[in-house]
Design an enzyme around this catalytic site. Structure first.
Site, short mmCIF file in Angstrom:
data_model
loop_
_atom_site.label_atom_id
_atom_site.label_comp_id
_atom_site.label_asym_id
_atom_site.label_seq_id
_atom_site.Cartn_x
_atom_site.Cartn_y
_atom_site.Cartn_z
N HIS A 81 0.87 -1.22 -0.11
CA HIS A 81 -0.03 -0.09 -0.11
C HIS A 81 0.92 1.22 0.03
O HIS A 81 2.21 1.28 0.48
CB HIS A 81 -1.07 0.08 1.28
CG HIS A 81 -0.33 0.13 2.50
ND1 HIS A 81 -0.03 1.11 3.22
CD2 HIS A 81 0.03 -0.88 3.31
CE1 HIS A 81 0.43 0.70 4.39
NE2 HIS A 81 0.85 -0.28 4.39
N ASP A 83 -0.41 4.30 0.85
CA ASP A 83 -0.81 5.47 1.93
C ASP A 83 0.05 5.35 3.24
O ASP A 83 0.58 4.57 3.27
CB ASP A 83 -2.42 5.70 2.22
CG ASP A 83 -2.78 4.04 2.86
OD1 ASP A 83 -2.19 3.12 2.54
OD2 ASP A 83 -3.47 4.21 4.01
N ASP A 144 6.54 2.10 5.93
CA ASP A 144 5.07 1.37 6.07
C ASP A 144 4.20 2.18 5.30
O ASP A 144 3.45 3.03 5.90
CB ASP A 144 4.40 1.32 7.46
CG ASP A 144 3.34 0.58 7.53
OD1 ASP A 144 2.74 -0.12 6.46
OD2 ASP A 144 2.72 0.75 8.74
N GLU A 178 -4.85 1.53 3.10
CA GLU A 178 -4.72 0.23 3.76
C GLU A 178 -4.69 0.91 5.48
O GLU A 178 -5.10 0.01 6.34
CB GLU A 178 -3.50 -0.40 3.62
CG GLU A 178 -3.14 -1.76 4.15
CD GLU A 178 -2.50 -1.66 5.81
OE1 GLU A 178 -2.39 -2.67 6.33
OE2 GLU A 178 -2.02 -0.54 5.89
N GLU A 179 -3.99 1.86 5.61
CA GLU A 179 -3.87 2.30 7.09
C GLU A 179 -5.13 2.75 7.58
O GLU A 179 -5.13 2.83 9.00
CB GLU A 179 -2.92 3.53 7.14
CG GLU A 179 -1.32 3.27 6.61
CD GLU A 179 -0.77 2.35 7.44
OE1 GLU A 179 -1.30 2.21 8.75
OE2 GLU A 179 0.54 2.15 7.43
N ASP A 201 4.77 -6.25 3.72
CA ASP A 201 3.99 -5.02 4.83
C ASP A 201 4.55 -5.39 6.13
O ASP A 201 3.88 -4.94 7.07
CB ASP A 201 2.55 -5.02 4.49
CG ASP A 201 2.07 -3.77 5.21
OD1 ASP A 201 2.76 -2.90 5.25
OD2 ASP A 201 0.82 -3.60 5.29
N HIS A 383 4.45 4.38 12.11
CA HIS A 383 3.51 5.28 12.51
C HIS A 383 4.14 6.52 13.34
O HIS A 383 3.29 7.16 14.07
CB HIS A 383 2.40 4.72 13.09
CG HIS A 383 1.76 3.71 12.19
ND1 HIS A 383 0.48 3.20 12.65
CD2 HIS A 383 1.99 3.13 11.14
CE1 HIS A 383 -0.16 2.21 11.77
NE2 HIS A 383 0.90 2.46 10.63
#
Length: 413
Positions: A81, A83, A144, A178-179, A201, A383
């Site tokens: 992903h 995003d 990520d 995805e997040e 991932d 994150h």
């Protein structure tokens, strides 16, 4: 940062594009800025020589690497992903390159005194002597899952440039959102056309995962009554005080900060309170389906018991399932995990097979008919400002992708 390796240049070109997703948006992608990277990726896939490159109205990208063997080979896929998490800003990412890491503290931001230290993040010591890419302490990095995208594109380019490596047809897929839990919502499994796939991932080098949480979200509403505080005796009902009754009725040690491995939890993610109404947002997680259902039942029982205790319909709860443990869908086709494990072992990487304490696009995709284990992408501390990725881990992931493609073709002889 002169004379950077191509894989580093590619990764930095991705992470410096802001692609933060937005859970409050009802569009796909949830933010228009995700298109900036999506369009770049589609063009880059064409430029390296991929076939059937497409990007749909929701920014889902797909491409094909044709088979270079005559015999029939299963079609496999690799998915990541683009995003980044709304938990922390992904705007104006300013990466730092730490060459030959010495195992000591890394000063991310001198002005703000932000330090990435192995005293707190012990995994750093696994990468002594390697090249790390870190943040400058003010943003997340975006490994990520832009590390995963970097690895997939780099692997496809390598296979195109090295036709002596035999492989079947390979599909590539890149997704938005995805997040915020929507990465697979509009993924066209039939169009993708793979027999199985792998999401790139994961985190630490060697991770190989085919189990994840069963997941639900719960919204608890507590009704109150607002009355002038000077005349409130016997009349005011302060919903915030009653909310604490609900919070304290759940097992205090069954929370993220007290659990690990296969242990599930209740996680209070937000409180929005006023006298007249308070809303509690929870997520419910467990790998075991029976325990998962028991957790949901307990929250409903707490709601009922508190209404009985206070002789009023003060509490209400809405629980919505989010995703399920993909183990149920992967176990019948465990050879797809075995191939990934063999690929790692043959490259001198110790496979770390463990449950994901979270979710993955692969979970939803597995239930949509595309079995999809998860493989490491190499990053750590996702994150947040302490996120980093070793370049050597990304390079190893590229080799794993190529080896999986090769082994799949060999096993089909």
């Amino acid at each position: 940062m002169r004379n950077m390796k191509p894989i580093i240049k590619r990764f930095i070109s991705y992470i410096t594009i802001d692609t933060e997703s937005d859970p409050t948006s009802d569009t796909t992608p949830s933010t228009s800025k995700q298109w900036d990277l999506a369009n770049k990726l589609a063009e880059e896939l064409k430029a390296i020589g991929m076939s059937d490159v497409s990007i749909d109205d929701n920014a889902y990208i797909m491409a094909t690497l044709p088979s270079n063997v005559d015999h029939k080979v299963p079609t496999i896929g690799f998915i990541s992903h683009f995003d980044t998490s709304p938990d922390f800003t992904g705007a104006n990412v300013n990466p730092q390159l730490i060459e030959n890491y010495d195992g000591k503290d890394i000063m991310l931001n001198k002005e703000e005194g932000i330090i990435l230290s192995p005293d707190y993040f012990e995994d750093l010591l696994l990468y002594k002597g390697q090249t790390l890419i870190t943040t400058d302490g003010t943003t997340l990095l975006g490994a990520d899952d832009k590390a995963g995208i970097t690895e997939i594109v780099t692997a496809m380019e390598y296979l195109i440039n090295h036709p002596e490596i035999k492989h079947g047809e390979i599909k590539v897929g890149f997704t938005p959102d995805e997040e915020i839990g929507r990465g697979a919502h509009k993924f066209d499994v039939e169009k993708f056309g793979a027999d199985w796939a792998y999401t790139m991932d994961g985190s630490q080098i060697g991770e190989l995962e085919y189990e994840n949480f069963n997941a639900a979200g719960a919204v608890v509403k507590i009704k109150g009554k607002i009355v002038h505080p000077g005349y409130a005796k016997g009349k005011m009902v302060n919903s915030m005080y009653y909310a604490s009754e609900f919070i304290n009725a759940l097992p205090r040690l069954e929370t993220p900060e007290h659990t690990e491995g296969y242990q599930g939890f209740f996680h209070l993610t937000s409180i929005d309170g006023k006298v007249e109404e308070t809303t509690l947002q929870y997520i419910i997680r467990d790998h075991n389906m029976d325990k998962f259902e028991a957790r949901k039942a307990l929250m409903k029982k707490v709601t009922e018991d508190l209404n009985t205790k206070f002789e009023a319909d003060i509490f209400s709860i809405t629980i919505t399932d989010q995703y399920y443990n993909m183990r149920q869908k992967v176990e019948p086709v465990m050879h797809i995990v075995d191939i990934a494990e063999e690929a790692m072992t043959s490259l001198g990487i110790k496979p770390l097979i463990k449950p994901i304490r979270g979710g993955t696009d692969g979970s939803q995709l597995s239930y949509m008919g595309l079995p999809c284990p998860n493989i490491f992408a190499g990053g750590h501390n996702f994150h947040g400002r302490y996120e980093y990725v070793p370049v050597e881990s990304m390079e190893k992931a590229v080799k794993v992708i190529c080896k999986i493609a090769e082994l799949t073709a060999l096993r089909s002889l």
